[in-house]
Design a protein around this motif. Structure first.
Motif, PDB file in Angstrom:
ATOM      1  N   ALA A  28       0.836  -1.210   0.000  1.00 22.75           N
ATOM      2  CA  ALA A  28       0.000   0.000   0.000  1.00 22.75           C
ATOM      3  C   ALA A  28       0.869   1.258   0.000  1.00 22.75           C
ATOM      4  O   ALA A  28       0.582   2.220  -0.713  1.00 22.75           O
ATOM      5  N   THR A  29       1.923   1.254   0.775  1.00 25.22           N
ATOM      6  CA  THR A  29       2.816   2.412   0.844  1.00 25.22           C
ATOM      7  C   THR A  29       3.495   2.640  -0.500  1.00 25.22           C
ATOM      8  O   THR A  29       3.578   3.774  -0.984  1.00 25.22           O
ATOM      9  N   TRP A  30       3.960   1.583  -1.136  1.00 26.26           N
ATOM     10  CA  TRP A  30       4.651   1.706  -2.412  1.00 26.26           C
ATOM     11  C   TRP A  30       3.703   2.169  -3.512  1.00 26.26           C
ATOM     12  O   TRP A  30       4.060   3.017  -4.331  1.00 26.26           O
ATOM     13  N   VAL A  31       2.492   1.606  -3.564  1.00 28.89           N
ATOM     14  CA  VAL A  31       1.532   2.016  -4.597  1.00 28.89           C
ATOM     15  C   VAL A  31       1.166   3.481  -4.415  1.00 28.89           C
ATOM     16  O   VAL A  31       1.141   4.253  -5.376  1.00 28.89           O
ATOM     17  N   TYR A  32       0.899   3.893  -3.179  1.00 28.74           N
ATOM     18  CA  TYR A  32       0.522   5.287  -2.953  1.00 28.74           C
ATOM     19  C   TYR A  32       1.691   6.228  -3.257  1.00 28.74           C
ATOM     20  O   TYR A  32       1.492   7.306  -3.810  1.00 28.74           O
ATOM     21  N   ALA A  33       2.910   5.827  -2.945  1.00 28.64           N
ATOM     22  CA  ALA A  33       4.079   6.664  -3.228  1.00 28.64           C
ATOM     23  C   ALA A  33       4.197   6.941  -4.726  1.00 28.64           C
ATOM     24  O   ALA A  33       4.633   8.010  -5.129  1.00 28.64           O
ATOM     25  N   GLN A  34       3.775   5.987  -5.545  1.00 29.81           N
ATOM     26  CA  GLN A  34       3.892   6.155  -6.995  1.00 29.81           C
ATOM     27  C   GLN A  34       2.680   6.815  -7.619  1.00 29.81           C
ATOM     28  O   GLN A  34       2.818   7.573  -8.568  1.00 29.81           O
ATOM     29  N   THR A  35       1.495   6.516  -7.135  1.00 28.81           N
ATOM     30  CA  THR A  35       0.298   6.978  -7.831  1.00 28.81           C
ATOM     31  C   THR A  35      -0.419   8.134  -7.151  1.00 28.81           C
ATOM     32  O   THR A  35      -1.134   8.879  -7.817  1.00 28.81           O
ATOM     33  N   LYS A  36      -0.285   8.245  -5.842  1.00 23.40           N
ATOM     34  CA  LYS A  36      -1.034   9.246  -5.046  1.00 23.40           C
ATOM     35  C   LYS A  36      -2.540   9.143  -5.314  1.00 23.40           C
ATOM     36  O   LYS A  36      -3.266  10.109  -5.219  1.00 23.40           O
ATOM     37  N   ASP A  37      -2.992   7.949  -5.663  1.00 18.21           N
ATOM     38  CA  ASP A  37      -4.380   7.721  -6.056  1.00 18.21           C
ATOM     39  C   ASP A  37      -5.097   6.923  -4.970  1.00 18.21           C
ATOM     40  O   ASP A  37      -4.972   5.698  -4.899  1.00 18.21           O
ATOM     41  N   GLU A  38      -5.865   7.628  -4.129  1.00 18.23           N
ATOM     42  CA  GLU A  38      -6.579   6.971  -3.030  1.00 18.23           C
ATOM     43  C   GLU A  38      -7.618   5.985  -3.537  1.00 18.23           C
ATOM     44  O   GLU A  38      -7.801   4.905  -2.964  1.00 18.23           O
ATOM     45  N   LEU A  39      -8.334   6.356  -4.614  1.00 16.82           N
ATOM     46  CA  LEU A  39      -9.361   5.463  -5.148  1.00 16.82           C
ATOM     47  C   LEU A  39      -8.741   4.190  -5.701  1.00 16.82           C
ATOM     48  O   LEU A  39      -9.267   3.094  -5.488  1.00 16.82           O
ATOM     49  N   LEU A  40      -7.631   4.315  -6.397  1.00 12.41           N
ATOM     50  CA  LEU A  40      -6.932   3.138  -6.912  1.00 12.41           C
ATOM     51  C   LEU A  40      -6.552   2.218  -5.767  1.00 12.41           C
ATOM     52  O   LEU A  40      -6.827   1.020  -5.803  1.00 12.41           O
ATOM     53  N   LEU A  41      -5.927   2.762  -4.753  1.00 14.33           N
ATOM     54  CA  LEU A  41      -5.473   1.952  -3.635  1.00 14.33           C
ATOM     55  C   LEU A  41      -6.648   1.320  -2.897  1.00 14.33           C
ATOM     56  O   LEU A  41      -6.599   0.141  -2.529  1.00 14.33           O
ATOM     57  N   ARG A  42      -7.710   2.074  -2.716  1.00 13.22           N
ATOM     58  CA  ARG A  42      -8.901   1.549  -2.043  1.00 13.22           C
ATOM     59  C   ARG A  42      -9.514   0.400  -2.846  1.00 13.22           C
ATOM     60  O   ARG A  42      -9.903  -0.631  -2.297  1.00 13.22           O
ATOM     61  N   THR A  43      -9.563   0.563  -4.162  1.00 13.02           N
ATOM     62  CA  THR A  43     -10.130  -0.465  -5.025  1.00 13.02           C
ATOM     63  C   THR A  43      -9.261  -1.722  -5.046  1.00 13.02           C
ATOM     64  O   THR A  43      -9.747  -2.831  -4.830  1.00 13.02           O
ATOM     65  N   LEU A  44      -7.981  -1.537  -5.304  1.00 12.82           N
ATOM     66  CA  LEU A  44      -7.079  -2.694  -5.377  1.00 12.82           C
ATOM     67  C   LEU A  44      -6.905  -3.374  -4.025  1.00 12.82           C
ATOM     68  O   LEU A  44      -6.727  -4.585  -3.957  1.00 12.82           O
ATOM     69  N   ARG A  49     -13.841   1.129   3.334  1.00 13.80           N
ATOM     70  CA  ARG A  49     -13.778   2.450   3.981  1.00 13.80           C
ATOM     71  C   ARG A  49     -12.517   3.199   3.555  1.00 13.80           C
ATOM     72  O   ARG A  49     -11.428   2.635   3.493  1.00 13.80           O
ATOM     73  N   LYS A  50     -12.686   4.484   3.302  1.00 13.77           N
ATOM     74  CA  LYS A  50     -11.576   5.328   2.853  1.00 13.77           C
ATOM     75  C   LYS A  50     -10.449   5.384   3.885  1.00 13.77           C
ATOM     76  O   LYS A  50      -9.270   5.417   3.523  1.00 13.77           O
ATOM     77  N   ASP A  51     -10.781   5.371   5.167  1.00 14.76           N
ATOM     78  CA  ASP A  51      -9.743   5.489   6.188  1.00 14.76           C
ATOM     79  C   ASP A  51      -8.777   4.305   6.196  1.00 14.76           C
ATOM     80  O   ASP A  51      -7.663   4.409   6.694  1.00 14.76           O
ATOM     81  N   VAL A  53      -7.297   3.113   3.638  1.00 13.29           N
ATOM     82  CA  VAL A  53      -6.191   3.422   2.725  1.00 13.29           C
ATOM     83  C   VAL A  53      -4.997   3.919   3.527  1.00 13.29           C
ATOM     84  O   VAL A  53      -3.872   3.446   3.353  1.00 13.29           O
ATOM     85  N   PHE A  54      -5.240   4.836   4.429  1.00 12.88           N
ATOM     86  CA  PHE A  54      -4.115   5.412   5.182  1.00 12.88           C
ATOM     87  C   PHE A  54      -3.806   4.656   6.452  1.00 12.88           C
ATOM     88  O   PHE A  54      -2.823   4.953   7.124  1.00 12.88           O
ATOM     89  N   HIS A  55      -4.610   3.664   6.766  1.00 11.89           N
ATOM     90  CA  HIS A  55      -4.213   2.727   7.817  1.00 11.89           C
ATOM     91  C   HIS A  55      -3.075   1.859   7.272  1.00 11.89           C
ATOM     92  O   HIS A  55      -2.114   1.573   7.975  1.00 11.89           O
ATOM     93  N   TYR A  56      -3.207   1.452   6.016  1.00 13.04           N
ATOM     94  CA  TYR A  56      -2.194   0.585   5.406  1.00 13.04           C
ATOM     95  C   TYR A  56      -1.050   1.359   4.768  1.00 13.04           C
ATOM     96  O   TYR A  56       0.106   0.985   4.911  1.00 13.04           O
ATOM     97  N   ALA A  57      -1.339   2.407   4.029  1.00  7.75           N
ATOM     98  CA  ALA A  57      -0.281   3.188   3.382  1.00  7.75           C
ATOM     99  C   ALA A  57       0.334   4.121   4.422  1.00  7.75           C
ATOM    100  O   ALA A  57      -0.364   4.891   5.062  1.00  7.75           O
TER     101      ALA A  57
END
Length: 84
Positions: A28-44, A49-51, A53-57
């Motif tokens: 999660a941290t690596w994907v967010y570092a590259q994409t900055k895409d919360e929806l992408l990370l939440r979907t994948l 819940r949106k929160d 995303v940042f529990h994991y990243a």
């Protein structure tokens, strides 16, 4: 699953501190570092819940993107067929 993961972890030379949970945070941290895409990370990540995303990243060093790309980890490619 635990036995199979332990076999693969040992074959990779990783210690017992590397668990599926740790790898989920890393991913999660690596994907967010590259994409900055919360929806992408939440979907994948499969999080409803949106929160989550940042529990994991986690907050990463500013040079993480550069280091990941240098080692061939590119999560920003092939994003044309996403489920959203």
């Amino acid at each position: 699953m635990a036995a199979a993961f332990t076999t693969v972890r040992k074959a990779a030379g990783l210690g017992p501190d590397v668990t599926p949970y740790v790898l989920r945070h890393t991913w999660a941290t690596w994907v967010y570092a590259q994409t900055k895409d919360e929806l992408l990370l939440r979907t994948l990540g499969g999080w409803s819940r949106k929160d989550m995303v940042f529990h994991y990243a986690k907050l990463a060093s500013p040079d993480l993107l550069e280091r990941l790309l240098r080692f061939g980890w590119d999560f920003g490619q092939n994003l044309d067929n996403l489920p959203y």
